[in-house]
Design an enzyme around this catalytic site. Sequence first.
Site, short mmCIF file in Angstrom:
data_model
loop_
_atom_site.label_atom_id
_atom_site.label_comp_id
_atom_site.label_asym_id
_atom_site.label_seq_id
_atom_site.Cartn_x
_atom_site.Cartn_y
_atom_site.Cartn_z
N HIS A 97 -11.76 -2.44 -10.21
CA HIS A 97 -12.89 -2.20 -9.30
C HIS A 97 -13.96 -3.28 -9.48
CE1 HIS A 97 -11.83 2.34 -9.64
NE2 HIS A 97 -11.57 1.98 -8.39
N CYS B 211 -17.56 5.41 -14.76
CA CYS B 211 -16.68 6.24 -13.93
C CYS B 211 -16.64 7.71 -14.35
CB CYS B 211 -15.28 5.67 -13.86
SG CYS B 211 -14.61 5.19 -15.40
C1 CIR Z 1 -7.52 5.15 -11.67
O1 CIR Z 1 -6.70 4.22 -11.73
O2 CIR Z 1 -7.92 5.58 -10.59
C2 CIR Z 1 -7.98 5.79 -12.94
N1 CIR Z 1 -6.91 5.80 -13.88
C3 CIR Z 1 -9.17 5.06 -13.51
C4 CIR Z 1 -10.35 5.12 -12.61
C5 CIR Z 1 -11.54 4.49 -13.20
N2 CIR Z 1 -12.63 4.58 -12.30
C6 CIR Z 1 -13.66 3.77 -12.30
O3 CIR Z 1 -13.71 2.83 -13.09
N3 CIR Z 1 -14.61 3.95 -11.40
#
Ligand code: CIR
Length: 268
Positions: free
Chosen positions: A163, A250
């Site tokens: 991201h 997150c």
């Molecule tokens: C994903 O790949 O969607 C989750 N394993 C990790 C999401 C992390 N989200 C973020 O950094 N905003």
Amino acid sequence: MPPSWIAITRPVSPTLAGCELTHRAREPIDVERACEQHRAYEQVLAGLGARIVRAPAAPDAPDAVFVEDTAIVLDEVAIVTRPGAASRRAETDGIARLLAGFRNLHAMTPPATLDGGDVLVLGRTLFVGRSSRTNDDGIVQLAAMVTRFGYRVVPVEVEGCLHLKSAATALTDHLLLVNPQWVPVTAFPGIEVEPVDPAEPDAANALRVGPTVVFPEHFPRTAARIGARGLKLAPVACDELAKAEGGVTCCSLLFADRGPVRSPDPGP
Ligand code: CIR
């Protein structure tokens, strides 16, 4: 008086080991340890003045703990996203129900996809990462929902990480922490940048809570750089959640507490 904060969080799912992974190799995850780290993270936020509002557990959604991706919460409105990973789309319902008590809501519709992790808010500017999770329709829909409140949306190319906020986050209103390998610093003209320590490429994800920077304790070199800027750090242990490709931003949706929603929003 400083603003008070709401932090929406969601429990770590017992299925966390089945999470989405894009740039990390899968390795065993100790879910109990991830839960402990998550509870400690909530305590740190509470200690900094945030009221923790827990979304109902979603045990069948491995990535549910990463609530940031499900919404963008601004002072005036909240946007419920359509996450880029199909496995994560069901996560938004429970979050939307909670958010409705705090903000008027708008929801993204297909073919848009956008993860909250791609949206970096700096004053009235929303930098939005064009990533494997966020497409052009997502960026266009977001812009249509927020420009009437005086925000401008600036797309940013992201490469090599999940991201935009894996590559750049705000330390203050005028200073970004950036990994320049993943996002060009020229994407942020006129804004001061602190680069991560080259030995810690994953260290650009920091969570600002008022004047304090919540930051992973496993990145001591970059922490020293932030400290040298005169900023106060709140270290958190989050290496277990990092195995699921999550960082400190997150695990919460952090926003100013403006009291309950008063009048309905007629929409764009
Ligand atoms: C994903 O790949 O969607 C989750 N394993 C990790 C999401 C992390 N989200 C973020 O950094 N905003």
